[in-house]
Design a protein around this motif. Structure first.
Motif, PDB file in Angstrom:
ATOM      1  N   CYS A  12      -3.036 -22.780 -53.841  1.00  0.00           N
ATOM      2  CA  CYS A  12      -2.102 -22.735 -53.204  1.00  0.00           C
ATOM      3  C   CYS A  12      -1.039 -23.958 -53.397  1.00  0.00           C
ATOM      4  O   CYS A  12      -1.566 -25.029 -53.154  1.00  0.00           O
ATOM      5  CB  CYS A  12      -2.366 -22.745 -51.799  1.00  0.00           C
ATOM      6  SG  CYS A  12      -0.969 -22.774 -50.616  1.00  0.00           S
ATOM      7  N   SER A 358      -5.887 -14.128 -49.203  1.00  0.00           N
ATOM      8  CA  SER A 358      -4.280 -14.646 -49.067  1.00  0.00           C
ATOM      9  C   SER A 358      -4.079 -15.811 -49.992  1.00  0.00           C
ATOM     10  O   SER A 358      -2.964 -15.703 -50.429  1.00  0.00           O
ATOM     11  CB  SER A 358      -4.452 -15.359 -47.359  1.00  0.00           C
ATOM     12  OG  SER A 358      -5.268 -16.726 -47.643  1.00  0.00           O
ATOM     13  N   ASN A 361      -3.138 -13.962 -53.314  1.00  0.00           N
ATOM     14  CA  ASN A 361      -2.005 -13.206 -52.797  1.00  0.00           C
ATOM     15  C   ASN A 361      -0.761 -14.044 -52.643  1.00  0.00           C
ATOM     16  O   ASN A 361       0.447 -13.529 -52.404  1.00  0.00           O
ATOM     17  CB  ASN A 361      -1.872 -12.197 -51.926  1.00  0.00           C
ATOM     18  CG  ASN A 361      -2.981 -10.945 -52.147  1.00  0.00           C
ATOM     19  OD1 ASN A 361      -2.831 -10.688 -53.433  1.00  0.00           O
ATOM     20  ND2 ASN A 361      -3.734 -10.286 -51.327  1.00  0.00           N
ATOM     21  N   ARG A 363      -0.290 -16.012 -49.889  1.00  0.00           N
ATOM     22  CA  ARG A 363       0.049 -15.978 -48.682  1.00  0.00           C
ATOM     23  C   ARG A 363      -1.015 -16.855 -47.896  1.00  0.00           C
ATOM     24  O   ARG A 363      -0.641 -16.893 -46.566  1.00  0.00           O
ATOM     25  CB  ARG A 363      -0.187 -14.566 -48.035  1.00  0.00           C
ATOM     26  CG  ARG A 363       0.698 -13.578 -48.383  1.00  0.00           C
ATOM     27  CD  ARG A 363       0.657 -12.235 -47.676  1.00  0.00           C
ATOM     28  NE  ARG A 363       1.187 -12.427 -46.469  1.00  0.00           N
ATOM     29  CZ  ARG A 363       0.712 -12.456 -45.266  1.00  0.00           C
ATOM     30  NH1 ARG A 363      -0.932 -12.574 -45.229  1.00  0.00           N
ATOM     31  NH2 ARG A 363       1.064 -12.807 -43.982  1.00  0.00           N
ATOM     32  N   GLN A 366       0.730 -18.587 -44.591  1.00  0.00           N
ATOM     33  CA  GLN A 366       0.790 -17.858 -43.413  1.00  0.00           C
ATOM     34  C   GLN A 366      -0.413 -17.735 -42.630  1.00  0.00           C
ATOM     35  O   GLN A 366      -0.441 -17.496 -41.664  1.00  0.00           O
ATOM     36  CB  GLN A 366       1.478 -16.598 -43.691  1.00  0.00           C
ATOM     37  CG  GLN A 366       3.032 -16.516 -44.309  1.00  0.00           C
ATOM     38  CD  GLN A 366       3.079 -16.618 -45.775  1.00  0.00           C
ATOM     39  OE1 GLN A 366       2.406 -17.366 -46.610  1.00  0.00           O
ATOM     40  NE2 GLN A 366       3.796 -16.157 -46.600  1.00  0.00           N
ATOM     41  N   PHE A 367      -1.539 -17.438 -43.588  1.00  0.00           N
ATOM     42  CA  PHE A 367      -2.759 -17.247 -42.936  1.00  0.00           C
ATOM     43  C   PHE A 367      -3.033 -18.458 -42.112  1.00  0.00           C
ATOM     44  O   PHE A 367      -3.597 -18.422 -41.063  1.00  0.00           O
ATOM     45  CB  PHE A 367      -3.808 -16.972 -44.209  1.00  0.00           C
ATOM     46  CG  PHE A 367      -5.211 -16.953 -43.550  1.00  0.00           C
ATOM     47  CD1 PHE A 367      -5.806 -15.714 -43.611  1.00  0.00           C
ATOM     48  CD2 PHE A 367      -6.144 -17.836 -43.114  1.00  0.00           C
ATOM     49  CE1 PHE A 367      -6.992 -15.494 -43.155  1.00  0.00           C
ATOM     50  CE2 PHE A 367      -7.272 -17.741 -42.972  1.00  0.00           C
ATOM     51  CZ  PHE A 367      -7.712 -16.409 -42.677  1.00  0.00           C
ATOM     52  N   GLU A 370      -1.178 -18.828 -39.089  1.00  0.00           N
ATOM     53  CA  GLU A 370      -1.490 -17.834 -38.207  1.00  0.00           C
ATOM     54  C   GLU A 370      -3.085 -18.220 -37.404  1.00  0.00           C
ATOM     55  O   GLU A 370      -3.258 -17.981 -36.098  1.00  0.00           O
ATOM     56  CB  GLU A 370      -1.787 -16.408 -38.734  1.00  0.00           C
ATOM     57  CG  GLU A 370      -0.452 -15.727 -39.113  1.00  0.00           C
ATOM     58  CD  GLU A 370      -0.602 -14.462 -39.887  1.00  0.00           C
ATOM     59  OE1 GLU A 370      -1.936 -13.854 -40.185  1.00  0.00           O
ATOM     60  OE2 GLU A 370       0.235 -13.739 -40.287  1.00  0.00           O
TER      61      GLU A 370
END
Length: 382
Positions: A12, A358, A361, A363, A366-367, A370
């Protein structure tokens, strides 16, 4: 490809969270991963079959100290090694026993040669050295072994942490000299990880990491956390050390953490984690769910027909109500520990699987957002 190849598949860019695959002689481990703790060659209350089919744990952890004392590493070796002994065909990581020995406090003496300690079972005297703990773990036959280290207590003075860290580094070099010298025939079948120490002092942590890089190990661990320090300090040390470790090697933080903390460590570049929390809390009636923690003894669950967690597909949630689980817990039935442990471990492993997805992908930010948003006092406590 060597048996312990680590393939990094995605990183990431915003956080440094990583997804990869660690190849071992007993199977591949998708990372990031949480390792259930099977201290005495068993995850308490759970059959290996259910660890595979219900939890789908790619790897578990066992404890060198406990298995050394009972039934004895030579007994395990004579019976075909830990995998055959406990009928577990997937990878196993064994810690060196250092944490357990150092938690004995009054029952041990630390010397340059190693640590002398008395068994908590019968008081017999024993000695662990960097070399002997490698030999014990080779007898057990674990895939990933840990060097003997001194787990620095919290709080510790700077001088105490420095001396402890330097001793751990010297022990690590001795362990690797033994592992790659007299025991070199085992190098391709069993990986040895050194452990970064240094207490809560940034410069000591950096010095420890730097000294251990010279060992060119298959992977590296960060130890001395979850020993009473505030969680922000644990995360700060992880954030400092992880980037100092090789990008192409797995990074293992020992002894963490709560469900909402797993993504925080992964966000700091961690690939592997373990702790007894999901299994221990399960046996004590504290269950982790997508709606928050549930303390099953609470009276409001006495006639509740709903499943523990409708979002979980484990055997417990597919077949039993909160009312039944509460009954089992209050009646002190063994079945409760089995069902609750399966659920909590499945919950942890599902978090790791979702986290890995995540990252792959793109993401993960965002994970993480959240997870942080849901980690409110209301969500965390029932």
């Amino acid at each position: 490809m060597t048996p312990f190849q680590f393939d990094l598949e995605a990183v990431c860019p915003e956080t440094g969270a990583r997804a990869g695959t660690l190849h071992t002689p007993h199977g591949d481990i998708p990372t990031p991963i949480f390792m259930p703790v099977g201290t005495q060659a068993t995850v308490k209350g759970v059959m290996p079959r259910d660890l595979e089919t219900e939890v789908d744990a790619p790897i578990i952890l066992s404890n060198t100290y406990h298995l050394y004392l009972r039934p004895g590493h030579k007994t395990v070796q004579a019976l075909g090694g830990l995998h055959r002994f406990m009928n577990w065909n997937r990878p196993i990581l064994t810690d060196s026993g250092g944490f357990q020995v150092f938690s004995l406090s009054e029952l041990r003496k630390v010397r340059e040669s190693g640590v002398e300690f008395r068994s908590h079972l019968n008081g017999d005297r024993h000695t662990f050295t960097p070399e002997s703990t490698v030999d014990v773990q080779l007898a057990l036959g674990s895939d990933i072994m840990m060097v003997l280290d001194e787990c620095t207590e919290y709080p510790a003075t700077y001088e105490r942490a420095r001396q402890s860290m330097e001793l751990t580094s010297r022990w690590a070099r001795r362990a690797f000299d033994h592992y790659r010298g007299p025991r070199a025939d085992c190098v391709e079948k069993h990986a040895l990880f050194p452990i970064v120490q240094g207490g809560m002092y940034a410069d000591l942590r950096c010095a420890s990491a730097e000294s251990l890089l010279e060992l060119d190990a298959y992977g590296y661990a960060i130890g001395g956390l979850s020993v009473g320090e505030p969680r922000p300090e644990s995360l700060a040390m992880t954030e400092l050390v992880a980037p100092l470790l090789p990008a192409n090697k797995p990074r293992y933080v020992m002894g963490v953490g709560l469900p909402e903390e797993l993504s925080e460590y992964v966000a700091r570049g961690v690939d592997m984690m373990d702790c007894v929390m999901p299994s221990r809390n399960a046996r004590n009636g504290c269950l982790f769910t997508s709606q928050g923690r549930i303390v099953i003894k609470n009276a409001r669950f006495s006639d509740d027909p709903s499943p523990l967690d409708p979002n979980c597909g484990c055997y417990c949630c597919r077949n039993f109500s909160k009312s039944y689980l509460r009954h089992l817990f209050l009646a002190q039935e063994i079945l409760f520990s089995t069902l609750a442990t399966i659920h909590n471990l499945r919950y942890y492993l599902d978090i790791m699987r979702a986290m890995r997805s995540s990252i792959l992908n793109g993401r993960f930010p965002q994970f993480l957002a959240e997870t942080r948003a849901n980690a409110t006092p209301e969500a965390k406590e029932d």
